[in-house]
Design an enzyme around this catalytic site. Structure first.
Site, PDB file in Angstrom:
ATOM      1  N   ALA B  22       0.912  -1.273  -0.088  1.00 46.55           N
ATOM      2  CA  ALA B  22      -0.033  -0.193   0.142  1.00 46.55           C
ATOM      3  C   ALA B  22       0.740   1.358   0.096  1.00 46.55           C
ATOM      4  O   ALA B  22       0.507   2.097   0.939  1.00 46.55           O
ATOM      5  CB  ALA B  22      -0.884  -0.138   1.295  1.00 46.55           C
ATOM      6  N   GLY B  24       2.793   4.375  -2.550  1.00 47.52           N
ATOM      7  CA  GLY B  24       2.277   5.425  -3.634  1.00 47.52           C
ATOM      8  C   GLY B  24       1.554   4.575  -4.647  1.00 47.52           C
ATOM      9  O   GLY B  24       0.508   5.132  -5.243  1.00 47.52           O
ATOM     10  N   ALA B  25       2.192   3.808  -5.352  1.00 48.83           N
ATOM     11  CA  ALA B  25       1.892   3.089  -6.511  1.00 48.83           C
ATOM     12  C   ALA B  25       0.455   2.358  -6.162  1.00 48.83           C
ATOM     13  O   ALA B  25      -0.395   2.301  -6.922  1.00 48.83           O
ATOM     14  CB  ALA B  25       2.903   2.024  -7.363  1.00 48.83           C
ATOM     15  N   GLY B  26       0.538   1.384  -5.136  1.00 47.26           N
ATOM     16  CA  GLY B  26      -0.442   0.371  -5.072  1.00 47.26           C
ATOM     17  C   GLY B  26      -1.766   1.355  -4.557  1.00 47.26           C
ATOM     18  O   GLY B  26      -2.953   0.881  -5.057  1.00 47.26           O
ATOM     19  N   PHE B 129      16.284  19.476 -12.237  1.00 51.03           N
ATOM     20  CA  PHE B 129      16.609  18.267 -11.520  1.00 51.03           C
ATOM     21  C   PHE B 129      17.509  17.668 -12.691  1.00 51.03           C
ATOM     22  O   PHE B 129      17.335  17.495 -13.922  1.00 51.03           O
ATOM     23  CB  PHE B 129      15.491  17.139 -11.272  1.00 51.03           C
ATOM     24  CG  PHE B 129      15.514  16.630 -10.097  1.00 51.03           C
ATOM     25  CD1 PHE B 129      15.000  17.116  -8.893  1.00 51.03           C
ATOM     26  CD2 PHE B 129      16.412  15.256  -9.910  1.00 51.03           C
ATOM     27  CE1 PHE B 129      15.277  16.604  -7.551  1.00 51.03           C
ATOM     28  CE2 PHE B 129      16.472  14.786  -8.509  1.00 51.03           C
ATOM     29  CZ  PHE B 129      15.784  15.608  -7.446  1.00 51.03           C
ATOM     30  N   GLN B 249      20.490   1.138  -9.168  1.00 51.38           N
ATOM     31  CA  GLN B 249      21.049   2.685  -9.088  1.00 51.38           C
ATOM     32  C   GLN B 249      21.890   2.757  -7.729  1.00 51.38           C
ATOM     33  O   GLN B 249      21.296   2.748  -6.638  1.00 51.38           O
ATOM     34  CB  GLN B 249      20.108   3.537  -9.404  1.00 51.38           C
ATOM     35  CG  GLN B 249      20.578   4.829  -9.568  1.00 51.38           C
ATOM     36  CD  GLN B 249      19.595   5.913 -10.105  1.00 51.38           C
ATOM     37  OE1 GLN B 249      18.734   6.154  -9.557  1.00 51.38           O
ATOM     38  NE2 GLN B 249      19.547   6.328 -11.300  1.00 51.38           N
ATOM     39  N   HIS B 251      23.388   5.873  -5.438  1.00 51.36           N
ATOM     40  CA  HIS B 251      23.568   7.220  -5.380  1.00 51.36           C
ATOM     41  C   HIS B 251      24.910   7.566  -4.769  1.00 51.36           C
ATOM     42  O   HIS B 251      25.516   7.040  -3.771  1.00 51.36           O
ATOM     43  CB  HIS B 251      22.373   7.909  -4.568  1.00 51.36           C
ATOM     44  CG  HIS B 251      22.613   9.280  -4.406  1.00 51.36           C
ATOM     45  ND1 HIS B 251      23.327   9.998  -3.722  1.00 51.36           N
ATOM     46  CD2 HIS B 251      21.460  10.400  -5.078  1.00 51.36           C
ATOM     47  CE1 HIS B 251      23.103  11.622  -3.938  1.00 51.36           C
ATOM     48  NE2 HIS B 251      21.908  11.487  -4.878  1.00 51.36           N
ATOM     49  N   LEU B 261      20.315  10.274   1.623  1.00 49.35           N
ATOM     50  CA  LEU B 261      20.745  10.965   0.648  1.00 49.35           C
ATOM     51  C   LEU B 261      21.306  12.315   0.859  1.00 49.35           C
ATOM     52  O   LEU B 261      20.590  13.166   1.549  1.00 49.35           O
ATOM     53  CB  LEU B 261      19.954  11.214  -0.814  1.00 49.35           C
ATOM     54  CG  LEU B 261      19.185   9.783  -1.187  1.00 49.35           C
ATOM     55  CD1 LEU B 261      18.633  10.254  -2.481  1.00 49.35           C
ATOM     56  CD2 LEU B 261      20.180   8.933  -1.458  1.00 49.35           C
ATOM     57  N   ARG B 406      17.744   5.006 -14.147  1.00 57.28           N
ATOM     58  CA  ARG B 406      16.635   5.877 -13.853  1.00 57.28           C
ATOM     59  C   ARG B 406      16.820   7.206 -13.712  1.00 57.28           C
ATOM     60  O   ARG B 406      17.936   7.632 -13.030  1.00 57.28           O
ATOM     61  CB  ARG B 406      15.692   5.552 -12.526  1.00 57.28           C
ATOM     62  CG  ARG B 406      14.770   6.610 -12.253  1.00 57.28           C
ATOM     63  CD  ARG B 406      14.256   5.948 -10.615  1.00 57.28           C
ATOM     64  NE  ARG B 406      15.200   6.324  -9.746  1.00 57.28           N
ATOM     65  CZ  ARG B 406      14.955   7.354  -8.732  1.00 57.28           C
ATOM     66  NH1 ARG B 406      13.864   8.078  -8.691  1.00 57.28           N
ATOM     67  NH2 ARG B 406      15.803   7.748  -7.918  1.00 57.28           N
ATOM     68  N   SER B 411      10.680   8.369 -10.972  1.00 60.49           N
ATOM     69  CA  SER B 411       9.997   7.144 -10.224  1.00 60.49           C
ATOM     70  C   SER B 411       8.522   7.635  -9.738  1.00 60.49           C
ATOM     71  O   SER B 411       7.613   7.162  -9.877  1.00 60.49           O
ATOM     72  CB  SER B 411      10.974   6.683  -9.078  1.00 60.49           C
ATOM     73  OG  SER B 411      10.405   5.720  -8.526  1.00 60.49           O
TER      74      SER B 411
END
Ligand code: FAD
Ligand code: SF4
Ligand code: SF4
Lengths: 243, 602
Positions: B22, B24-26, B129, B249, B251, B261, B406, B411
């Site tokens: 659950a 952001g995508a879901g 960005f 990826q 960073h 980050l 990416r 994303s």
């Protein structure tokens, strides 16, 4: 400044299988910038894999790792050993679960249940204002936003709810705050409903203006300021100015 | 008394739709289903206390999107940047779909209450960005929509709020452990509820997997504690393939310890990377771009310094690192432009960046690969046939928007655009699909055996040692640098670790909120995924995007394809290929040449 500290953590434990509660002492050595979550991991790795505690992002952004350290509710992913020693002037720490919800095991509490209070205030737009005629986003001036943007930063860590002097029948500072966000958000039109929640049975009449919430918030949100605005009656619905 | 023998399905739940994960995508997907088809019953499962705690909440920077009415920026520039950034390995049908629908989805979020930062005119503000440019790579574009430094939280709160509003039911602090199939169709999953220690079967017409990132097998990572690759392990165990898992990826500047980050902005404002001797080493590797060279290059330079003995070792976190020097940056810039990020050093490592050097090291940040899907989010098998009833989106899925690399801010964009697409697909699919009838006899069999093994295992192996050994071998041999020798060694070491993991003994046999039990299971998932990463990386004898082979430092036309991988038994990985979609190029439109096989040079 010593590079390593000898610490004692007195951790509140609870076993749901036997319903037993006790305080267990753990002695460990830790570098100055280990965080309390690192200490719990160290205890799991080196001494006691059964100690249960919760965290997720460990970046201070999700609000999962809240606990009471020497009585103060805070996020344990942000508490460095060195800072804790400075703050509490001791090498012995009482580690307790937040009191905003029932304990499931050891330091893990049923925050899911505590969330019911946030759900109660409907943390979304109940009824939208008319959208902008060009079909794009609403226009909200930075000034309008500035008035409530602080309140949108809440991560529902329930530290304030733990510190709050009113523990019964009260939505608690964070749920009240979530309601106030939408009272101040020009896109929301269901202001009456929100005012009912705000001044209702479990709303701000229960708040005793002790400001404990603002004092402990790890996001440094001045919750009491917003509650004070509410008490002054500042959230009267205005004619829609969202266009 | 024997707990292991008592494992069984306690309850059967029957919503129409099951969402596993659950984040952001879901939840964008769940909200879409409810909007298309009000009243749909949905259960969403999450490992955390509340969906709001999902890792999407930790994303800061922003979400790229171009408004088709924008007088300066154009959607085709965004498509080009994504294609170029991917090192020619993203699928162009997905790039087109995502970039074209981005702005619409930003507006959707705004209308549903996200608190975007605003311009003076009251519109959604945008910022530049890395990798996002105007005019096919000439000047930087203002393309990332943001909510201060908490864009992910803004998205999470919005889609979670909408899901609550529509009555989505949540199973929190619960883990999906096994998919259930009947005649090749996915009809739900077996879920373990941590708080009660019971297994429930959720049977649904459609199952959506959106379990997010999976980078906890690396020693330093920005990923949350829950990102242990459970979802992908479930896919593999179901005999289905995963795609491009070797594309991880890094960073370059993760804060030592928590892996948080330290954004490029610090180097943008003049921050300098230094080795143990205080030398500004980037001058040696990239004389012109220096500290502002692309992410993957900087990561490799830092790792080279460390490998050649010019790094430091952090006394508390016992991690190798280099320094980020911010001391010379004027006070007013510290106080205004980089306040937030430089504050992280104060908060998480007790360092004052105005006076002291800050410890940084490359951090595993994002996995481009995942469960292969088509452009509707339908999961595919190794023959690229759709698995009926099974969908995927978010970081968990590989459609693939990112290919082998990416771009920052793409994303979050993918979550909301593909989340919506999958929502539409599912709403249509369940319309004329029957409820699954009875639960198959053997549902849960595999996970019960797995849990029983944990509960019964005897031995002296230590969980923490195996976990740490895994994280070190992945970082050193399957990380920023890869070569045949290292990868081959890593594969052997992983086999040994997997073997040792079978000899870990639980301290408590309780099923209720037993953190150690969950960790054993998560470790198994991490070991599985790690093996696939290593195998894919060994097979890909070229360097592309985030995948860098010292022994094959150039990109090669021979590998102009996606890699599919199935694992039949531990260490035995079968590889297949999926062609890269080049539909924009093939359509021969105005700018089609930009979408051919181009160089990734900045
Ligand atoms: C620190 C950080 C900063 C970032 N900044 C940016 C940025 O500025 N811009 C950008 O575009 N991207 C950014 N990203 C990447 C982006 O945030 C993620 O890719 C994205 O949020 C993933 O979202 P998701 O919905 O796929 O997964 P998540 O939000 O991770 O959600 C996954 C969900 O699945 C659940 N889950 C996992 N396993 C199971 C299981 N077995 N059973 C049940 N539930 C399970 C989890 O509990 C969670 O609810 C950042 C990432 C990080 C780590
Ligand atoms: S207001 Fe502050 S203390 Fe209270 S829940 Fe929100 S972030 Fe936590
Ligand atoms: S000011 Fe009100 S909400 Fe805050 S702690 Fe005091 S009683 Fe609780």
């Amino acid at each position: 400044m010593p590079q390593e500290y000898d610490l004692t953590l007195k951790i509140s434990r609870y076993d749901p299988d036997t319903r037993r509660s006790w305080i267990q002492d753990y002695h460990l050595k830790a570098g100055r910038i280990l965080r309390f979550v690192d200490l719990f991991r160290k205890i799991n790795d080196e001494q006691d894999p059964t100690l249960a505690w919760r965290s997720s992002c460990e970046h201070g952004q999700c609000g999962t790792c809240g606990m009471k350290i020497n009585g103060k509710p805070l996020l344990t992913c942000e508490l460095l050993v060195e800072r804790a020693v400075g703050l509490f002037k001791t090498h012995t720490f009482n580690v307790e679960p937040l009191t905003a919800a029932r304990v499931i095991r050891d330091l893990a509490v049923d925050l899911e249940n505590a969330y019911e209070r946030v759900h109660f205030v409907k943390p979304y737009i109940i009824a939208r204002a008319a959208t902008h005629p060009d079909g794009d986003e609403y226009r909200i001036s930075p000034r309008t936003l500035d008035a409530y943007v602080e309140a949108t930063r809440c991560i529902n860590c329930f530290c304030c709810a733990t510190a709050c002097v009113t523990q019964r029948n009260y939505l608690g500072p964070n749920a009240v705050l979530a309601n106030i966000v939408r009272l101040m958000d020009p896109r929301e039109t269901a202001k009456e409903k929100r005012l009912d929640i705000l001044y209702g049975e479990q709303g701000i009449p229960r708040c005793r203006t002790a400001r404990a919430c603002s004092f402990v918030c790890p996001k440094e949100i001045d919750i009491a300021h917003f509650i004070a605005l509410a008490k002054e009656g500042a959230f009267r619905p205005e004619p829609s100015s969202t266009r | 008394m024997n707990v292991a023998k008592k494992l069984k399905i306690d309850t059967v739940l029957r919503p129409e739709v099951l969402v596993i994960g659950a984040g952001g995508a879901g939840l964008r997907c769940a909200a879409q289903i409810c909007e298309c088809r009000p009243g749909t019953s949905i259960i969403a499962v999450t490992k955390v206390y509340s969906p709001q705690k999902s890792h999407t909440s930790a994303a800061q920077g922003g979400m790229a999107a171009v408004d088709s009415k924008d007088p300066v920026d154009k959607i085709v520039y965004h498509m080009f940047d994504t294609w170029k950034g991917s090192d020619c390995s993203a699928d162009q049908n997905i790039i087109k779909k995502v970039c074209e629908s981005g702005w619409e989805q930003i507006v959707w979020l705004e209308r549903h209450g996200m608190h975007f930062s605003r311009t003076e005119e009251g519109r959604i503000a945008k910022r530049p960005f890395g990798g996002h440019m105007l005019n096919f790579g000439r000047v930087k574009a203002f393309r990332a929509c943001y909510e201060a430094d908490r864009t992910g939280k803004g998205i999470m709160d919005t889609v979670w709020g909408e899901s609550l509003k529509h009555g989505v039911v949540f199973l929190n602090q619960s883990v999906a452990t096994e998919l259930i199939f009947k005649n090749g169709r996915c009809i739900g999953a077996v879920v373990f509820v941590e708080q009660s220690g019971k297994f429930v079967a959720v049977l649904a017409k459609a199952t959506i997997m959106a379990t997010g990132g999976k980078a906890r097998m690396y020693q330093v990572t920005s990923n949350c504690r829950q990102n242990t690759g459970d979802g992908l392990a479930m896919i593999l165990q179901a005999g289905l393939p995963v795609m491009d898992l070797d594309a991880v990826q890094f960073h370059p500047t993760g804060i030592v310890g928590p892996g948080i980050l330290a954004s490029e902005a610090l180097r943008g404002e003049g921050g300098i990377l230094r080795n143990e001797d205080g030398e500004r080493f980037m001058e040696r590797y990239a004389p012109t771009a220096k500290d502002l060279a692309p992410r993957d290059l900087v990561s490799r330079c830092i790792m080279t310094e460390i490998r050649e003995g010019r790094g430091c070792v952090h006394p508390d976190h016992k991690l190798p690192h280099v320094w980020l020097d911010l001391r010379h940056i004027p006070e007013h810039i510290h106080k205004t432009r980089i306040q937030e990020v430089s504050g992280f050093f104060r908060r998480f490592v007790g360092t004052d960046p105005q006076k002291e050097l800050c410890p940084v090291t490359p951090t595993a940040h994002y996995q481009m690969g995942g469960a292969p899907t088509n452009e509707f989010g339908e999961v595919q098998d190794d023959a690229r046939q759709i698995v009926p009833g099974l969908y995927a989106c978010g970081e968990f899925a590989a459609a693939s928007l990112h290919g082998y690399n990416r771009l920052g801010t793409n994303s979050l964009l993918e979550l909301i655009t593909m989340g919506k697409v999958v929502g539409d697909s599912v709403a249509a699919y369940i319309e004329d699909t029957k409820d699954p009838s009875a639960i198959p006899e053997d549902a849960g069999g595999r996970v019960f055996a797995q849990f029983a093994a944990y509960l019964e295992a005897q031995g002296k192996e230590c969980y923490a040692e195996i976990r740490d050994a895994l994280r070190v071998v992945m970082m050193e041999k399957v990380g920023v640098f890869r070569n045949e020798k290292g990868l081959t060694e890593a594969i052997e070491e992983l086999k040994e670790l997997k073997d040792r993991a079978g000899r870990m003994k639980l301290s408590s046999k309780s099923l209720v909120m037993n953190q150690e039990l969950m960790q054993f299971w998560e470790l198994d998932n991490l070991l599985d995924i790690s093996m696939v990463i290593a195998r894919c990386a060994l097979a890909r004898k070229e360097s592309r995007g985030a995948h860098y082979r010292e022994d094959y430092p150039e990109r090669s036309p021979e590998f102009q394809h996606h890699t599919l991988a199935c694992m039949t038994e531990y260490g035995k990985v079968e590889l297949g290929k999926r062609p890269i979609d080049m539909s924009i190029y093939k359509a021969k439109g105005k700018h089609h040449k930009k979408f051919g096989i181009i160089e990734r040079k900045y």
